[in-house]
Design a protein around this motif. Structure first.
Motif, short mmCIF file in Angstrom:
data_model
loop_
_atom_site.label_atom_id
_atom_site.label_comp_id
_atom_site.label_asym_id
_atom_site.label_seq_id
_atom_site.Cartn_x
_atom_site.Cartn_y
_atom_site.Cartn_z
N ARG A 241 107.35 18.64 69.71
CA ARG A 241 107.06 19.56 68.61
C ARG A 241 108.05 19.41 67.47
N LYS A 242 109.32 19.24 67.78
CA LYS A 242 110.33 19.24 66.73
C LYS A 242 110.26 18.00 65.85
N LYS A 243 109.41 17.02 66.20
CA LYS A 243 109.22 15.85 65.35
C LYS A 243 108.42 16.20 64.09
N THR A 244 107.69 17.32 64.13
CA THR A 244 106.93 17.79 62.97
C THR A 244 107.47 19.15 62.58
N ARG A 245 108.08 19.26 61.44
CA ARG A 245 108.73 20.51 61.07
C ARG A 245 107.71 21.57 60.67
N LEU A 246 108.04 22.81 60.99
CA LEU A 246 107.22 23.94 60.59
C LEU A 246 107.39 24.18 59.10
N THR A 247 106.30 24.52 58.44
CA THR A 247 106.36 24.81 57.00
C THR A 247 106.08 26.28 56.70
N LEU A 248 105.63 27.04 57.66
CA LEU A 248 105.34 28.45 57.43
C LEU A 248 106.65 29.24 57.32
N PRO A 249 106.61 30.44 56.71
CA PRO A 249 107.82 31.26 56.65
C PRO A 249 108.24 31.74 58.04
N VAL A 250 109.53 31.66 58.31
CA VAL A 250 110.09 32.06 59.61
C VAL A 250 111.22 33.05 59.38
N LEU A 251 111.17 34.15 60.11
CA LEU A 251 112.27 35.12 60.15
C LEU A 251 112.95 35.00 61.50
N ALA A 252 114.27 34.86 61.49
CA ALA A 252 115.05 34.72 62.72
C ALA A 252 116.05 35.86 62.80
N ILE A 253 115.84 36.77 63.74
CA ILE A 253 116.67 37.96 63.88
C ILE A 253 117.52 37.85 65.14
N GLY A 254 118.80 38.09 65.01
CA GLY A 254 119.70 38.11 66.16
C GLY A 254 120.48 39.40 66.22
N GLY A 255 120.81 39.82 67.43
CA GLY A 255 121.73 40.94 67.60
C GLY A 255 123.15 40.43 67.53
N ALA A 256 123.99 41.09 66.76
CA ALA A 256 125.36 40.62 66.54
C ALA A 256 126.14 40.51 67.84
N ARG A 257 125.77 41.32 68.83
CA ARG A 257 126.50 41.32 70.10
C ARG A 257 125.83 40.45 71.16
N TYR A 258 124.87 39.63 70.73
CA TYR A 258 124.28 38.70 71.69
C TYR A 258 124.10 37.33 71.03
N SER A 259 122.92 37.00 70.54
CA SER A 259 122.69 35.66 70.00
C SER A 259 123.13 35.51 68.55
N GLY A 260 123.14 36.59 67.79
CA GLY A 260 123.64 36.55 66.43
C GLY A 260 122.98 35.48 65.57
N ALA A 261 123.80 34.70 64.86
CA ALA A 261 123.31 33.69 63.91
C ALA A 261 122.70 32.49 64.61
N LEU A 262 122.87 32.38 65.94
CA LEU A 262 122.32 31.23 66.65
C LEU A 262 120.80 31.18 66.57
N VAL A 263 120.16 32.32 66.40
CA VAL A 263 118.70 32.35 66.30
C VAL A 263 118.25 31.58 65.05
N ALA A 264 118.86 31.88 63.93
CA ALA A 264 118.51 31.17 62.69
C ALA A 264 118.92 29.70 62.76
N GLU A 265 120.08 29.42 63.36
CA GLU A 265 120.52 28.04 63.50
C GLU A 265 119.50 27.24 64.32
N THR A 266 118.97 27.85 65.36
CA THR A 266 117.96 27.19 66.18
C THR A 266 116.71 26.89 65.37
N MET A 267 116.22 27.87 64.63
CA MET A 267 114.96 27.69 63.91
C MET A 267 115.11 26.71 62.75
N ARG A 268 116.30 26.59 62.19
CA ARG A 268 116.49 25.63 61.10
C ARG A 268 116.44 24.19 61.60
N LEU A 269 116.53 24.00 62.91
CA LEU A 269 116.34 22.67 63.48
C LEU A 269 114.87 22.27 63.49
#
Length: 310
Positions: A241-269
């Motif tokens: 799947r990651k060979k074809t990038r998503l073009t739709l709008p994506v919102l990535a929400i993390g809880g500061a005391r758990y995954s935090g910014a890692l959610v957005a970092e993951t989706m930007r891949l």
């Protein structure tokens, strides 16, 4: 074919926000050889809510009434969860995504927005990647995606292990079931206490509802681990799947005391248009720990407005 839920799927036995049952209906939807349970209500553009492990549709109860004011909300129990069927296989992200496309079509929704939390984030990503014609906007909540997020070292920091140890445990073929059976409240209760911002952030009545949903069906415990036992297949799919990038709008929400910014970092891949938001004083269970702030951010995103950085 869609059928209204019978008495065993009544919402009356659950603790719910005031007026909830005036808006929402519990339904069983018969697909091709699979029966899925969903709670539906509201009016407006369709919005699919996909929960995580070890939860059911009930994880969204605090945000559903507000969302239903502007959306036709579908909170689903995916295969293996809650009141949905628990077949022997089909727990990879691709099959789960196809299930939900069929569910939404049966409910009359050919195109819809998606919110996925935890393993629901895996399914949400697969939905957007495998069925781009179906998904308008994708919001993902506090998780990583196997096969997309870089694999952490087995000898990583203790704090990382505390968050991820269950991946290995849940993938075991049978020992995990033997160890957990009869101790479900201890095992699953520990998950909620450790992953939330505080040990009591998820109330006991909610933990009980999730545990009872697993214990009530003799296939429930096996099914709860099946998503993780299917990870080899899901990882292989995501590597494609990651060979074809998503073009739709994506919102990535993390809880500061758990995954935090890692959610957005993951989706930007995987995606070109990613908005990242981290909620303070929040752990893994964002929709339950911070329902008002979560709803505000999500509604801004779904409405095409800049998301509040709260």
């Amino acid at each position: 074919m869609m059928t209204a839920a019978d008495d065993t799927t009544s919402l009356s036995s659950l603790r719910l926000p005031d007026g909830f049952t005036d808006v929402f209906t519990s339904r069983l939807v018969e697909l091709d050889g699979l029966r899925l349970h969903a709670v539906t209500g509201g009016d407006g553009p369709p919005l699919l809510l996909i929960g995580g492990w070890p939860q059911t549709w009930y994880a969204w109860r605090e945000v559903m009434p507000a969302l239903a004011r502007e959306h036709s909300v579908v909170a689903v129990d995916p295969r293996g969860a809650g009141l949905s069927d628990k077949p022997d296989d089909g727990y990879d992200a691709g099959t789960m995504a196809a299930d939900l496309v069929a569910l939404m079509a049966a409910l009359g929704h050919d195109r819809f927005d998606v919110v996925g939390h935890d393993i629901g984030m895996w399914t949400g990503y697969a939905l957007a990647a495998d069925h781009p014609e179906r998904v308008g906007r994708l919001a993902v909540v506090d998780a990583i995606i196997p096969g997309l997020t870089p694999t952490p070292s087995v000898f990583g920091p203790a704090a990382v292990n505390q968050r991820l140890w269950h991946f290995g445990f849940n993938r075991l073929t049978d020992l995990n079931e033997e160890l957990v059976r009869g101790r479900e409240r201890l095992f699953f209760g520990y998950q909620f206490a450790q992953k939330a911002a505080t040990p009591d952030a998820i109330p006991a009545y909610a933990v009980d509802a999730y545990v009872e949903a697993i214990v009530a069906d003799p296939r429930g415990l096996r099914a709860s681990f099946a998503y993780y036992r299917a990870l080899d297949e899901t990882i292989a799919q995501n590597e494609q799947r990651k060979k074809t990038r998503l073009t739709l709008p994506v919102l990535a929400i993390g809880g500061a005391r758990y995954s935090g910014a890692l959610v957005a970092e993951t989706m930007r891949l995987a995606a070109d248009d990613v908005t990242g938001v981290v909620l303070d004083d929040c752990g893994h269970y964002v929709a339950e720990e911070q329902p008002a702030r979560f709803t505000e951010v999500l509604e801004d995103f779904l409405g095409g407005r800049p998301c509040s950085r709260v």
